[in-house]
Design a protein around this motif. Sequence first.
Motif, mmCIF file in Angstrom:
data_model
loop_
_atom_site.group_PDB
_atom_site.id
_atom_site.type_symbol
_atom_site.label_atom_id
_atom_site.label_comp_id
_atom_site.label_asym_id
_atom_site.label_seq_id
_atom_site.Cartn_x
_atom_site.Cartn_y
_atom_site.Cartn_z
ATOM 1 N N PHE A 29 56.923 33.990 27.724
ATOM 2 C CA PHE A 29 56.184 32.863 28.282
ATOM 3 C C PHE A 29 56.137 31.667 27.337
ATOM 4 N N PRO A 39 54.934 33.958 35.585
ATOM 5 C CA PRO A 39 54.044 35.127 35.650
ATOM 6 C C PRO A 39 54.206 35.931 36.932
ATOM 7 N N GLY A 57 53.703 40.495 27.419
ATOM 8 C CA GLY A 57 53.943 39.063 27.461
ATOM 9 C C GLY A 57 54.161 38.510 26.067
ATOM 10 N N GLN A 62 50.579 29.500 21.382
ATOM 11 C CA GLN A 62 49.915 29.036 22.602
ATOM 12 C C GLN A 62 48.421 29.335 22.536
ATOM 13 N N GLU A 66 45.199 29.868 27.488
ATOM 14 C CA GLU A 66 46.476 29.924 28.195
ATOM 15 C C GLU A 66 47.039 31.335 28.201
ATOM 16 N N ARG A 69 44.936 33.507 30.611
ATOM 17 C CA ARG A 69 45.202 33.180 32.021
ATOM 18 C C ARG A 69 46.547 33.755 32.463
ATOM 19 N N THR A 70 47.559 33.559 31.629
ATOM 20 C CA THR A 70 48.887 34.065 31.968
ATOM 21 C C THR A 70 48.890 35.584 32.042
ATOM 22 N N THR A 73 47.311 36.654 35.357
ATOM 23 C CA THR A 73 48.176 36.373 36.505
ATOM 24 C C THR A 73 49.372 37.315 36.540
ATOM 25 N N ALA A 74 49.947 37.574 35.371
ATOM 26 C CA ALA A 74 51.148 38.409 35.280
ATOM 27 C C ALA A 74 50.837 39.899 35.293
#
Length: 207
Positions: A29, A39, A57, A62, A66, A69-70, A73-74
């Motif tokens: 990512f 994601p 991931g 980052q 972030e 959240r990623t 979602t993933a």
Amino acid sequence: MKVKVCGITSVADAVLSAEAGADALGFIFAPVSRRLVAPEVTRGAGLSVGPAVARVGVFLNQGLDEVLRTAETARLSAVQIHGQVSSLYVRQLAAYYPVLRVLRPADLAVEAAVWRDHPGVTLMLDAPEPGGGQPLDWDALSGAFPPGAWLAGGLGPQNVAQAIRVLQPAGVDAVSRLEAQPGLKDPAAVRAFVRAAKQAHPQSYPQ
């Protein structure tokens, strides 16, 4: 021996790697990567391979929000952290997900001591240019490689067994030497890599 196939960009390559016997799949990512993935692809891959295969991931410098959240979602199982981040940042992430903290050889002496007793953080040693395909000098690292750490950096079907014999890592991770082109896996290379890693026997390297 745990095996991670990284740089997955499609559900098809996730299924290929899982069927080959990989224990974990890596989804990148970091926006600078040629293997950047959405994601939603990772989430679809997770549904296709099932919960027994970890979805990791990969992030580079980052922000904490972030990454979280990623990861949500993933539907990630763990996060792999590259770059210059603070120990507080890593500890905060480890409150939510298991963390693979990636180090360069130059960082090993200091960072290994920091994370030796932290149950949520596992170290991974990688080349200075992750994903570049250049292996580390395993013999030079043999006295300093932390117990329980993972190894990456230029690993492939032809050299992973030797790397395991020299450093005895808890797991191995590969990207570029398993590809037909960046972001597209070579099925034969993936199968050969997983097989070679699983069949390797950690032991002292013959002098």
